[in-house]
Design a protein around this motif. Structure first.
Motif, PDB file in Angstrom:
ATOM      1  N   ASP A   1      54.443  17.932  10.676  1.00 48.17           N
ATOM      2  CA  ASP A   1      53.509  18.991  11.048  1.00 48.17           C
ATOM      3  C   ASP A   1      54.215  20.339  11.088  1.00 48.17           C
ATOM      4  OD1 ASP A   1      51.924  16.794  13.431  1.00 48.17           O
ATOM      5  OD2 ASP A   1      51.202  17.396  11.446  1.00 48.17           O
TER       6      ASP A   1
ATOM      7  N   HIS B   1      55.557  11.631   9.546  1.00 51.64           N
ATOM      8  CA  HIS B   1      54.469  12.595   9.617  1.00 51.64           C
ATOM      9  C   HIS B   1      55.064  13.943   9.968  1.00 51.64           C
ATOM     10  CE1 HIS B   1      50.221  13.698   9.997  1.00 51.64           C
ATOM     11  NE2 HIS B   1      50.646  14.533  10.923  1.00 51.64           N
TER      12      HIS B   1
ATOM     13  N   ARG C   1      58.015  18.413  15.634  1.00 51.84           N
ATOM     14  CA  ARG C   1      57.183  18.644  14.448  1.00 51.84           C
ATOM     15  C   ARG C   1      57.044  17.387  13.587  1.00 51.84           C
ATOM     16  NH1 ARG C   1      58.799  21.992  10.577  1.00 51.84           N
ATOM     17  NH2 ARG C   1      61.038  21.702  10.957  1.00 51.84           N
TER      18      ARG C   1
ATOM     19  N   SER D   1      50.705  20.225   6.915  1.00 46.40           N
ATOM     20  CA  SER D   1      51.208  18.894   7.261  1.00 46.40           C
ATOM     21  C   SER D   1      51.291  18.018   6.020  1.00 46.40           C
ATOM     22  CB  SER D   1      50.275  18.218   8.272  1.00 46.40           C
ATOM     23  OG  SER D   1      50.212  18.951   9.474  1.00 46.40           O
TER      24      SER D   1
END
Length: 114
Positions: free
Chosen positions: A83, A81, A66, A17
């Motif tokens: 991931d 963000h 994601r 991440s």
């Protein structure tokens, strides 16, 4: 002159991440839309995620589930963000903001590799 400054890029392993941030030199409420593009080597710049002033969001199909776009009005910052990163997410990521014209950040490199 509006300035957008990205931070948070780097090297991460697949499945990892990262969080990208984009700090604006003025209130992000002054932008109609803010978002992120990315450009991989030898490819065109493509839209990854965006948010309107009203809070509506857009995500490219390749990142849905994601990536998460967020904003902090008090800090004049928007964030992405990311991931479950994949090698195909490797690119330079650019923050942008639309007023009467579009403003761009300088870009931040994201490399996903083992």
């Amino acid at each position: 002159q509006v300035q957008l400054v990205e931070s948070g890029g780097g090297l991460v392993q697949p499945g990892g991440s990262l969080r990208l941030s984009c700090a604006a030199s003025e209130s992000i409420s002054s932008f109609n839309v803010m978002g992120w593009y990315r450009q991989a080597p030898g490819k065109e710049r493509v839209l990854v995620a965006a948010m309107s002033g009203g809070g509506s969001t857009y995500y490219a199909d390749s990142v849905k589930g994601r990536f998460t776009f967020s904003r902090d009005v008090a800090k004049n910052t928007v964030s992405l963000h990311m991931d479950n990163l994949k090698p195909e997410d490797t690119a330079v990521y650019y923050c942008y903001g639309d007023q009467a014209r579009r403003f761009w950040g300088q870009g931040t490199q994201v490399t996903v590799s083992s």
